[in-house]
Design an enzyme around this catalytic site. Structure first.
Site, PDB file in Angstrom:
ATOM      1  N   HIS A   2       0.909  -1.214   0.003  1.00  0.00           N
ATOM      2  CA  HIS A   2      -0.111  -0.111   0.159  1.00  0.00           C
ATOM      3  C   HIS A   2       0.546   1.305  -0.110  1.00  0.00           C
ATOM      4  O   HIS A   2       1.854   1.527   0.583  1.00  0.00           O
ATOM      5  CB  HIS A   2      -0.844  -0.069   1.313  1.00  0.00           C
ATOM      6  CG  HIS A   2      -2.119  -0.966   1.125  1.00  0.00           C
ATOM      7  ND1 HIS A   2      -3.250  -0.974   2.044  1.00  0.00           N
ATOM      8  CD2 HIS A   2      -2.196  -2.088   0.323  1.00  0.00           C
ATOM      9  CE1 HIS A   2      -3.904  -2.058   1.750  1.00  0.00           C
ATOM     10  NE2 HIS A   2      -3.391  -2.770   0.744  1.00  0.00           N
TER      11      HIS A   2
ATOM     12  N   GLU B 171       0.451   4.110   1.578  1.00  0.00           N
ATOM     13  CA  GLU B 171       0.667   4.705   2.858  1.00  0.00           C
ATOM     14  C   GLU B 171       1.692   4.146   3.418  1.00  0.00           C
ATOM     15  O   GLU B 171       2.585   4.649   4.092  1.00  0.00           O
ATOM     16  CB  GLU B 171      -0.501   4.487   3.705  1.00  0.00           C
ATOM     17  CG  GLU B 171      -1.905   5.171   2.859  1.00  0.00           C
ATOM     18  CD  GLU B 171      -2.712   4.211   1.986  1.00  0.00           C
ATOM     19  OE1 GLU B 171      -3.920   4.851   1.613  1.00  0.00           O
ATOM     20  OE2 GLU B 171      -2.102   3.016   1.951  1.00  0.00           O
TER      21      GLU B 171
ATOM     22  N   CYS C 219      -7.112   2.175   3.590  1.00  0.00           N
ATOM     23  CA  CYS C 219      -7.969   0.741   4.071  1.00  0.00           C
ATOM     24  C   CYS C 219      -7.987   0.670   5.532  1.00  0.00           C
ATOM     25  O   CYS C 219      -6.996   1.125   6.242  1.00  0.00           O
ATOM     26  CB  CYS C 219      -7.407  -0.360   3.067  1.00  0.00           C
ATOM     27  SG  CYS C 219      -6.072  -0.830   3.679  1.00  0.00           S
TER      28      CYS C 219
ATOM     29  N   CYS D 215      -4.278  -0.385   7.079  1.00  0.00           N
ATOM     30  CA  CYS D 215      -3.214   0.539   7.088  1.00  0.00           C
ATOM     31  C   CYS D 215      -2.742   0.820   8.610  1.00  0.00           C
ATOM     32  O   CYS D 215      -3.646   0.922   9.464  1.00  0.00           O
ATOM     33  CB  CYS D 215      -3.529   1.744   6.425  1.00  0.00           C
ATOM     34  SG  CYS D 215      -3.391   1.604   4.755  1.00  0.00           S
TER      35      CYS D 215
END
Length: 196
Positions: free
Chosen positions: A56, A58, A87, A90
């Site tokens: 991801h 992030e 999401c 995270c």
């Protein structure tokens, strides 16, 4: 880290705040990192990332910023503009707790939900409780991103049909998610009494 999106079409495709954004599987994150020195701030870095090889975006950014070895005696502010909201899985909230001298503002083009799990609203509430400021992108935010992160300077940013309406719709949805649960229950009770 890339500084500028070289294709304006890439930005427009990925950040368009459609209510149903089928086929948009990548998440883009444009960021600005500033150090706060009393009443002024100093820009340290800006650029963009996208999710890569199952990781991801992030998480990629958190790894990037953790490697900076931030001075615990200084205050930092990070601003994100993301094509999708984070999401449920995270690790942003725990990261923020580890760095109390860091503040995070997240402006999102769209809300990400796995309808079968319904876990993402709880993830957004947890992130909000950890101190992150969370908002939906408005025309002003898109304009700022276009002028800051998109390389094509000859073409002025032009909003698309439905940009404002979709921002308002998503902002209302986010506000309902972030309401404390007791307020949500009070609202449900009020709606039942009114027959709505």
């Amino acid at each position: 880290m890339d500084l500028l999106l070289t294709e304006d079409i890439l930005f427009l495709y990925n950040f368009r705040n459609l209510r149903k954004a089928k086929g948009r599987r990548e998440t883009y994150l444009c960021y600005v990192v500033k150090r706060r020195d009393s009443a002024t701030s100093c820009s340290l870095d800006f650029g963009y990332l996208r999710n890569q090889m199952g990781c991801h975006v992030e998480v990629l950014f958190l790894r990037y910023i953790a490697a900076w070895d931030l001075d615990p005696g200084r205050c930092y502010r990070i601003t994100w503009f993301t094509s999708w909201s984070p999401c449920y899985d995270c690790h942003i909230a725990s990261f923020l707790r580890s760095y109390p001298n860091l503040s995070l503002r997240i402006f999102m083009a769209r809300l990400y939900f796995c309808e079968e799990r319904k876990a993402e609203p709880e993830g957004l509430r947890r992130l909000h409780k950890a101190g992150a400021q969370i908002a939906i992108m408005t025309f002003k935010d898109y304009f700022y991103c276009w002028n800051t992160f998109v390389e094509n300077r000859e073409q002025a940013f032009k909003g698309w049909e439905g940009l404002h309406e979709n921002s308002v719709h998503l902002a209302r949805k986010l506000r309902r998610i972030l309401l404390p649960l007791y307020e949500v229950d009070d609202l449900r009770d009020a709606f039942k009494i009114l027959g709505l």
